[in-house]
Each structure stands twice: as C-alpha cells, then as structure tokens.
Design a protein around this motif. Structure first.
Motif, short mmCIF file in Angstrom:
data_model
loop_
_atom_site.label_atom_id
_atom_site.label_comp_id
_atom_site.label_asym_id
_atom_site.label_seq_id
_atom_site.Cartn_x
_atom_site.Cartn_y
_atom_site.Cartn_z
N HIS A 89 0.82 -1.20 0.00
CA HIS A 89 0.00 0.00 0.00
C HIS A 89 0.86 1.26 0.00
CE1 HIS A 89 -4.38 -1.10 0.88
NE2 HIS A 89 -3.77 -2.20 0.48
N GLU A 90 1.94 1.24 0.79
CA GLU A 90 2.83 2.40 0.81
C GLU A 90 3.47 2.63 -0.54
OE1 GLU A 90 5.63 1.82 3.93
OE2 GLU A 90 4.09 1.72 5.50
N ALA A 91 3.90 1.56 -1.20
CA ALA A 91 4.50 1.70 -2.53
C ALA A 91 3.47 2.20 -3.53
CB ALA A 91 5.07 0.35 -2.98
N GLN A 92 2.24 1.76 -3.38
CA GLN A 92 1.17 2.20 -4.28
C GLN A 92 0.91 3.70 -4.10
OE1 GLN A 92 -2.27 -0.27 -3.83
NE2 GLN A 92 -3.35 0.61 -5.58
N GLU A 93 0.94 4.17 -2.87
CA GLU A 93 0.70 5.59 -2.60
C GLU A 93 1.83 6.46 -3.12
OE1 GLU A 93 0.02 6.01 1.54
OE2 GLU A 93 -1.91 4.96 1.53
N ARG A 94 3.05 5.94 -3.09
CA ARG A 94 4.20 6.74 -3.52
C ARG A 94 4.39 6.74 -5.03
NH1 ARG A 94 6.93 3.65 0.45
NH2 ARG A 94 7.99 2.57 -1.26
N ALA A 95 3.81 5.79 -5.72
CA ALA A 95 4.10 5.59 -7.15
C ALA A 95 3.64 6.77 -7.99
CB ALA A 95 3.43 4.32 -7.64
N PRO A 96 4.49 7.25 -8.92
CA PRO A 96 4.06 8.29 -9.86
C PRO A 96 3.08 7.70 -10.86
CG PRO A 96 6.29 7.52 -10.38
CD PRO A 96 5.89 6.84 -9.12
N VAL A 148 -10.43 -9.59 -7.41
CA VAL A 148 -10.02 -10.67 -6.52
C VAL A 148 -8.49 -10.79 -6.48
CG1 VAL A 148 -10.02 -13.19 -6.28
CG2 VAL A 148 -12.17 -11.98 -6.70
N SER A 149 -7.85 -10.72 -7.65
CA SER A 149 -6.38 -10.82 -7.70
C SER A 149 -5.71 -9.64 -7.00
CB SER A 149 -5.91 -10.90 -9.15
OG SER A 149 -6.28 -12.13 -9.73
N LEU A 150 -6.25 -8.45 -7.20
CA LEU A 150 -5.65 -7.27 -6.57
C LEU A 150 -5.74 -7.35 -5.05
CD1 LEU A 150 -6.96 -4.46 -8.95
CD2 LEU A 150 -4.58 -5.13 -8.62
N VAL A 151 -6.89 -7.78 -4.54
CA VAL A 151 -7.02 -7.94 -3.09
C VAL A 151 -6.07 -9.03 -2.60
CG1 VAL A 151 -8.60 -8.62 -1.25
CG2 VAL A 151 -9.38 -7.05 -3.03
N HIS A 211 -2.76 -7.72 -1.97
CA HIS A 211 -2.76 -6.63 -0.99
C HIS A 211 -2.68 -5.25 -1.65
CE1 HIS A 211 -2.59 -9.42 2.36
NE2 HIS A 211 -1.57 -10.03 1.80
N LEU A 212 -3.10 -5.15 -2.90
CA LEU A 212 -3.17 -3.86 -3.57
C LEU A 212 -4.55 -3.24 -3.33
CD1 LEU A 212 -1.41 -4.98 -6.82
CD2 LEU A 212 -0.66 -3.02 -5.46
N ASP A 213 -4.61 -1.91 -3.33
CA ASP A 213 -5.86 -1.19 -3.11
C ASP A 213 -6.60 -1.04 -4.44
OD1 ASP A 213 -7.93 0.51 -2.53
OD2 ASP A 213 -6.70 2.05 -1.59
N PRO A 214 -7.73 -1.72 -4.63
CA PRO A 214 -8.43 -1.63 -5.92
C PRO A 214 -8.95 -0.24 -6.25
CG PRO A 214 -9.24 -3.49 -4.61
CD PRO A 214 -8.40 -2.65 -3.70
N ASP A 215 -9.06 0.63 -5.24
CA ASP A 215 -9.62 1.96 -5.44
C ASP A 215 -8.56 3.03 -5.70
OD1 ASP A 215 -12.15 0.90 -4.96
OD2 ASP A 215 -12.05 1.31 -2.82
N ALA A 259 -13.79 4.78 -7.20
CA ALA A 259 -13.98 3.41 -6.73
C ALA A 259 -13.64 2.42 -7.84
CB ALA A 259 -15.42 3.21 -6.28
N GLY A 260 -12.84 1.42 -7.50
CA GLY A 260 -12.46 0.39 -8.46
C GLY A 260 -11.53 0.86 -9.56
N SER A 261 -10.88 2.01 -9.36
CA SER A 261 -10.11 2.61 -10.45
C SER A 261 -8.92 1.76 -10.88
CB SER A 261 -9.64 4.02 -10.06
OG SER A 261 -8.98 4.01 -8.80
#
Length: 311
Positions: free
Chosen positions: A91-98, A208-211, A214-218, A226-228
């Motif tokens: 989640h932290e990597a996802q938030e930081r990603a450009p 299902v795969s994203l969850v 542990h990735l945030d589907p939104d 939502a679901g982006s």
C-alpha cells in the motif's frame, strides 16, 4: 497458484474447501485440487462454497488470510490470524508511485489491443469498416498517447479512442440489434447488455487478484474513484477476453427471441445469458490476470520493469 502468486481464488458455487495440517484440499464435483498449506498465503473465496472449519483453523494457524467476495468479485469481509498485519509495504508503494509511469503504459496497451481487434475483424469482414481517416487517426493517437506528458491528455485520448472503437464495432453488427456505441446503464440494446455482463465478470476476476496481492483496488493510475485500479488493469484485456466473445455472439449466436428490449431496459433471456457466461469463463484468462497483477506489484515494490500483457 504459483510461488510468485501466493493468493488462491476459488470461484463459483458448490466447492468444498477443507484442510489437513499439511495441505489445502478443494473439491469441485469430481475435480480435487491439493495445495501445500504453507504455499497458500491468501485464500480468496468467491461465491458460495462449503468452507470446513478444518480449512479455517489450519490456514489461520499457518499465517494465511481468508477474504470473502460475492459472486461479482466484490470483497465483503476477511479473516486474519491473531496478530496478522496486511502487507503495508504494498500500500505504501502504491501511494508513492508516480501515476503517469503506469498510466501511459496502460493507455497505450488498451488502444493497441483495440486496434489489433479491429484489424482482426476487418480481415474477416470482407468489406470496409473504417470511415475515411479513422484508422490513420487511431494510429496517430497511439503515438500521441505514448508521448503524452500529462494525465489530462492521457485520459482525454483514452476516452476519445474508446468511443471510436465501439462506434467502429457497431458497423460489424446487424443493425436490428440497435447497437450504436457503448452506453451507460440501463442498457436498451442486447449488445451493450452483453458487454456489461462480460466486463462485470472481468472486473470481479481482477478485483479478486488485486485484493489477493494486498493492492488497493480503489487507488488507480489512469482511472479515478472506486475500483479505479481494477479499471486500469482490465482496459487492455477487454478486447481479447470479452469483446471477441460478445461480437461473436452478436453476429452468430443471438436471435430475436434471446432478448427483450423496451425504451427503458433490455433483458437477455436466461439461455443466452448462460451460454454467454460459459463462453466468457473460457475467454477470461485468470492466470494472465494474476501475472499482470504480479508485474504491477513487483514494479511498485522493487521499481521493476512494468509492462502490460494485452494480446
């Protein structure tokens, strides 16, 4: 499930899920699948199944998480072992990603997959399906997407080329079906209804795969809301995994009695819906979806190469 994709989805209805201290056992009719218990880090239960307490207890003891989804692939709840912490690093990597780095690849792949699908259909049609300048415009747009430096331009080109794609597809279909372009719900023609059914199935499989990873589907890159992130990943897959099947049904398999349309809504009859769902289950490639999610996760965590599988 592989060593690099430790989430394990169980789709549909009627499965029996149990476990020993050494392995997880999934029985579906006459088919029995067995997995080493320590290899399962996240069990994803989609739909309606019999989940034995032996599976719950042994998975939780082994440190695995269990997440439950409705039949459409939307998460509804989870079980974690005592003291378990979800993978916050993802989640932290996802938030930081450009976002632009990923959005540009996703938009380019989505357009390329649609171009390949149109050219495949054109080769079979035996007549012209493009208006003057359309194909050149789409190829030019692909180059512009690959060179775009702003998110606004990427999103604008994605919307524009997507609208053109569906309008060109409409020329391949019998006019009596009433399909002119991709439209929002409620649908008043059977082709849009079939597209929505297919995209809903693809959305669920990807969510299902994203969850599981542990990735945030939104938290998307190209799309917002939502679901982006799910929409990001399924756009390049739609042409191969859904559109081919829907176009074949619309041209060859659907008859006037297979749907009922009014000014407010179009309903697919149960038989054609069942046949379409069966065909889509064959065309939606869960292993490729899992691989694409792994590629994204690795790119986020380790700054690895990100590329999109689309054909």
């Amino acid at each position: 499930m592989t060593a690099t994709e430790p989430w394990l989805p169980v789709f549909g209805y009627g499965g029996h899920i149990k476990a020993t201290t050494q392995e997880l056992i999934i029985a579906d009719g006459s088919t029995i699948r067995r997995y080493p218990l320590q290899a399962v880090k996240h069990l994803l239960v989609v739909g309606g199944h019999t989940l034995h307490t032996s599976a719950v207890t042994n998975l939780l003891k082994a440190g695995a998480a269990i997440t439950f989804f409705d039949i459409d692939g939307l998460p509804i709840g989870y079980l974690y072992p005592y003291g378990y912490r979800p993978d916050g690093a993802v989640h932290e990597a996802q938030e930081r990603a450009p976002p632009h780095r990923f959005a540009q690849q996703l938009a380019t792949a989505a357009l390329q997959s649609r171009l390949l699908h149109l050219e495949e259909l054109y080769g079979r049609a035996g007549h012209e399906i493009f208006y003057a300048g359309e194909l050149d415009f789409l190829h030019q747009a692909r180059e512009e997407v690959a060179a775009s430096v702003t998110m606004e331009e990427l999103r604008r080109l994605s919307r524009l080329t997507g609208d053109m794609y569906y309008e060109i597809l409409s020329r391949m279909l019998p006019p009596e079906l009433g399909f002119r372009r991709r439209a929002a719900r409620p649908h008043t023609d059977p082709v849009n209804a079939m597209f929505s059914l297919g995209y809903s199935m693809l959305y669920g499989n990807c969510c299902v795969s994203l969850v599981g990873a542990h990735l945030d589907p939104d938290r998307g890159m190209l799309h917002e809301g939502a679901g982006s992130l799910v929409h990001d990943l399924i756009e390049p897959q739609k042409a191969v995994m859904v559109d081919r099947t829907v176009i074949r049904f619309a041209r060859e398999e659907i008859a006037e009695g297979d749907y009922e349309c009014s000014d407010k809504r179009c309903y697919l009859e149960a038989d054609v819906s069942t046949r379409l769902i069966t065909a889509l289950r064959d065309s939606i490639d869960q292993s490729r979806i899992d691989t694409q999610v792994r590629i994204l996760r690795d790119a986020l965590l380790a700054n690895a190469d990100f590329h999109v599988l689309y054909w």
